[in-house]
Design an enzyme around this catalytic site. Structure first.
Site, mmCIF file in Angstrom:
data_model
loop_
_atom_site.group_PDB
_atom_site.id
_atom_site.type_symbol
_atom_site.label_atom_id
_atom_site.label_comp_id
_atom_site.label_asym_id
_atom_site.label_seq_id
_atom_site.Cartn_x
_atom_site.Cartn_y
_atom_site.Cartn_z
ATOM 1 N N GLY A 29 -4.087 7.442 13.089
ATOM 2 C CA GLY A 29 -4.155 6.032 13.471
ATOM 3 C C GLY A 29 -4.524 5.770 14.911
ATOM 4 O O GLY A 29 -4.516 4.623 15.351
ATOM 5 N N LYS A 85 -2.259 15.414 -1.674
ATOM 6 C CA LYS A 85 -2.454 15.626 -0.239
ATOM 7 C C LYS A 85 -1.087 15.939 0.354
ATOM 8 O O LYS A 85 -0.176 15.116 0.310
ATOM 9 C CB LYS A 85 -3.061 14.398 0.430
ATOM 10 C CG LYS A 85 -3.352 14.645 1.908
ATOM 11 C CD LYS A 85 -3.678 13.368 2.647
ATOM 12 C CE LYS A 85 -3.780 13.664 4.135
ATOM 13 N NZ LYS A 85 -3.753 12.436 4.953
ATOM 14 N N ASN A 113 -8.681 5.644 7.133
ATOM 15 C CA ASN A 113 -7.775 4.598 6.663
ATOM 16 C C ASN A 113 -7.648 3.499 7.715
ATOM 17 O O ASN A 113 -8.189 2.411 7.575
ATOM 18 C CB ASN A 113 -6.415 5.174 6.300
ATOM 19 C CG ASN A 113 -5.490 4.164 5.612
ATOM 20 O OD1 ASN A 113 -4.438 4.523 5.124
ATOM 21 N ND2 ASN A 113 -5.858 2.904 5.553
ATOM 22 N N THR A 114 -6.965 3.804 8.831
ATOM 23 C CA THR A 114 -6.673 2.778 9.829
ATOM 24 C C THR A 114 -7.943 2.128 10.378
ATOM 25 O O THR A 114 -7.977 0.908 10.576
ATOM 26 C CB THR A 114 -5.856 3.388 10.985
ATOM 27 O OG1 THR A 114 -4.705 4.038 10.460
ATOM 28 C CG2 THR A 114 -5.421 2.313 11.964
ATOM 29 N N ALA A 128 -7.647 12.089 9.983
ATOM 30 C CA ALA A 128 -6.840 11.478 11.051
ATOM 31 C C ALA A 128 -7.602 11.350 12.360
ATOM 32 O O ALA A 128 -8.276 12.267 12.808
ATOM 33 C CB ALA A 128 -5.542 12.243 11.289
ATOM 34 N N GLY A 129 -7.474 10.181 12.953
ATOM 35 C CA GLY A 129 -8.028 9.921 14.273
ATOM 36 C C GLY A 129 -9.424 9.348 14.297
ATOM 37 O O GLY A 129 -9.899 8.918 15.350
#
Length: 248
Positions: free
Chosen positions: A151, A90, A199-200, A177-178
């Site tokens: 995040g 990635k 992830n987050t 993301a987001g």
């Protein structure tokens, strides 16, 4: 896809991975460098590698040159862990420390070089349809437009551009993301995305394994809805019950 950072503990990370039933697990090379092979081994022990793929990423790199160097280090790490034929990386080139927005030109330059060295590149990008097509033509295996800053949990703030990227792409599109909730993951899949990377939202949830499972269900629901075909959006109401045969 699921990231491996920010979890409360190693056990929390492992339980979340298992609950998510993700297909690709990504790990930051810079974090892996500061870990021992033994500690990395502790994370991957007990996971079903017949159905899971380990993907190093170049998070923390601010220039194309830095990302290229870290990509090669990532390949060495996965080889030492026993993944000899794994060429996945990635690619992240992020010079912006506040909003963590990726550098499109740096990403394109790094991708061109790494692909020439037989890497399988999955690039993290702004939701830029032109850049997405350029990376596809360069030979990237997928494109990974951000929904909103890493995040942030803001969801799909670039909806129109993500739709265009998906419409124009001949490679899988992964929304990265987001994404902060299962409903946002489902929304990305309803657009026709091939997948999402979380992830987050999982790592920072009160119950990470439970949120990982919820994300899985959101992805499944969104893909099923996309395959089913959404009804046409109308500007006026339409009665659910038939009007034929009403008693007057």
């Amino acid at each position: 896809m699921l990231g491996t950072g920010k979890y409360k503990s190693l056990d929390d990370a492992k339980q979340s991975i298992l609950a998510s039933e993700c297909e690709i697990l990504t790990v930051a090379v810079r974090r892996a460098q500061s870990s021992t092979i033994q500690s990395m081994g502790s994370l991957i022990t007990g996971l079903d590698w017949a159905n899971l793929w380990l993907m190093p990423n170049t998070a923390g790199c601010q220039t194309a040159q830095e990302a290229i160097r870290v990509a090669f280090l990532g390949q060495e790490i996965v080889k030492n862990l026993g993944f000899e034929d794994n060429k996945f990386t990635k690619l992240e080139v992020i010079p912006d420390p506040k909003y963590l927005l990726p550098d499109g030109l740096g990403t394109l330059l790094a991708a061109e070089y790494l692909i020439s060295k037989d890497f399988t590149i999955l690039p993290y990008i702004n939701a830029d349809p032109i850049l997405a097509k350029q990376l596809e033509m360069t030979g990237c295996a997928t494109v990974m437009p951000l929904g909103s800053p890493i995040g942030s949990g803001q969801g799909l703030q670039n909806l129109a551009n993500i739709k265009i990227i998906i419409e124009n792409s001949n490679v899988p599109v992964i929304v990265d993301a987001g994404i902060g909730s299962p409903s946002q993951a489902a929304q990305a899949m309803e657009l026709g995305a091939a997948g999402v990377l979380a992830n987050t939202a999982v790592a920072k949830a009160r119950n990470s394994p439970q949120m990982a499972e919820a994300m899985k269900l959101g992805v499944i629901a969104g893909r099923a809805a996309y395959n089913a075909g959404q009804m046409k959006v109308n500007s006026t109401a339409s009665p659910s019950s038939p009007t034929l045969g009403l008693v007057t």
